[in-house]
Design a protein around this motif. Structure first.
Motif, mmCIF file in Angstrom:
data_model
loop_
_atom_site.group_PDB
_atom_site.id
_atom_site.type_symbol
_atom_site.label_atom_id
_atom_site.label_comp_id
_atom_site.label_asym_id
_atom_site.label_seq_id
_atom_site.Cartn_x
_atom_site.Cartn_y
_atom_site.Cartn_z
ATOM 1 N N ALA A 58 -2.420 32.949 53.083
ATOM 2 C CA ALA A 58 -2.870 31.660 53.606
ATOM 3 C C ALA A 58 -4.255 31.793 54.241
ATOM 4 C CB ALA A 58 -1.865 31.109 54.604
ATOM 5 N N SER A 59 -4.505 32.911 54.907
ATOM 6 C CA SER A 59 -5.826 33.108 55.520
ATOM 7 C C SER A 59 -6.919 33.213 54.467
ATOM 8 C CB SER A 59 -5.829 34.353 56.411
ATOM 9 O OG SER A 59 -5.874 35.531 55.647
ATOM 10 N N VAL A 63 -4.696 30.876 45.919
ATOM 11 C CA VAL A 63 -3.910 29.944 45.119
ATOM 12 C C VAL A 63 -3.023 30.775 44.199
ATOM 13 C CG1 VAL A 63 -3.991 28.035 43.475
ATOM 14 C CG2 VAL A 63 -5.784 28.274 45.217
ATOM 15 N N CYS A 64 -1.858 31.126 44.706
ATOM 16 C CA CYS A 64 -0.926 31.956 43.950
ATOM 17 C C CYS A 64 0.494 31.537 44.327
ATOM 18 C CB CYS A 64 -1.156 33.438 44.250
ATOM 19 S SG CYS A 64 -0.936 33.893 45.975
ATOM 20 N N GLN A 65 1.448 32.172 43.697
ATOM 21 C CA GLN A 65 2.852 31.912 43.994
ATOM 22 C C GLN A 65 3.452 33.123 44.693
ATOM 23 O OE1 GLN A 65 4.741 31.266 40.218
ATOM 24 N NE2 GLN A 65 3.965 29.189 40.022
ATOM 25 N N VAL A 66 4.317 32.856 45.657
ATOM 26 C CA VAL A 66 5.126 33.911 46.266
ATOM 27 C C VAL A 66 6.578 33.533 46.035
ATOM 28 C CG1 VAL A 66 5.798 35.086 48.390
ATOM 29 C CG2 VAL A 66 3.390 34.483 48.014
ATOM 30 N N GLU A 99 7.046 27.998 55.264
ATOM 31 C CA GLU A 99 6.267 26.875 54.727
ATOM 32 C C GLU A 99 5.096 26.491 55.632
ATOM 33 O OE1 GLU A 99 5.241 24.883 51.657
ATOM 34 O OE2 GLU A 99 7.184 25.871 51.598
ATOM 35 N N VAL A 100 5.276 26.514 56.927
ATOM 36 C CA VAL A 100 4.199 26.165 57.855
ATOM 37 C C VAL A 100 3.052 27.165 57.736
ATOM 38 C CG1 VAL A 100 3.595 25.962 60.302
ATOM 39 C CG2 VAL A 100 5.719 24.970 59.456
ATOM 40 N N GLY A 104 -2.126 25.496 52.662
ATOM 41 C CA GLY A 104 -3.466 25.805 52.188
ATOM 42 C C GLY A 104 -3.550 27.115 51.432
ATOM 43 N N GLY A 105 -2.433 27.775 51.263
ATOM 44 C CA GLY A 105 -2.424 29.065 50.593
ATOM 45 C C GLY A 105 -1.413 29.093 49.472
#
Length: 186
Positions: A58-59, A63-66, A99-100, A104-105
């Protein structure tokens, strides 16, 4: 007596090499764009890995999936080693809790399933980064067998064994497997 072959000039100390430089954050973010990072096992190792990874991604605004993969449910007996705020399936609960942090990530994808020979080929794919955080050799072997058949995968296995009584204690391990068709650094 003085050795005639000895030099009177003092030897220079060996030169220290510069420490390796890490790529700047925007380079990491670009390298991870569109990739899938799959955390398999959300117990005493996986929950901590997920927390740190999602915060890091997120930092970077990566733009990827976890994918958070675990078929087990969080129970009070896991409290001393796992990081959860509520009860339920580990994958679903951890995805909701993170989720929080992920805003943005990365996109979080909970997968409330155990890894089995029947589903492993759907869970890991070409190009994946797999963080294997399980506590049993059966799952490691299943995933390792599937990874060997892929041409482009990175598997980092770091789970705990020996936490069951009467052995007590935690015996950790880390194994890295990398298969890549071409050479590019992550």
């Amino acid at each position: 007596p003085k050795n005639p072959n000895a030099s009177s000039v003092a030897a220079e100390p060996p030169k220290k090499s510069a420490p390796p430089r890490l790529a700047p954050p925007h380079v990491w973010a670009k390298r991870l764009d569109g990739r899938a990072i799959k955390i398999i096992g959300l117990g005493g190792v996986g929950t901590w890995v997920a927390q740190a990874l999602v915060q890091f991604l997120a930092s970077l605004r990566a733009v990827c999936q976890v994918w958070l993969v675990d078929g087990d449910s969080y129970e009070e007996s896991n409290h001393s080693r796992a990081l959860f705020q509520s009860y339920g399936n580990k994958a679903a609960v951890k995805a909701a809790e993170l989720e929080v942090l992920a805003r943005g990530g990365p996109t979080l994808i909970p997968v409330p399933r155990y890894v089995t020979p029947r589903n492993v080929r759907r869970l890991i794919e070409e190009g994946d980064i797999v963080l294997l955080c399980v506590d049993n050799h059966k799952s490691r072997k299943c995933l390792g067998n599937a990874a060997r058949k892929l041409r482009n995968v990175l598997v980092i296995s770091g789970g705990n064994d020996g936490t069951e009584q009467p052995s007590g204690g935690t015996f950790g391990n880390v194994i890295v497997y990398r298969s890549e068709e071409h050479t590019s650094e992550l």
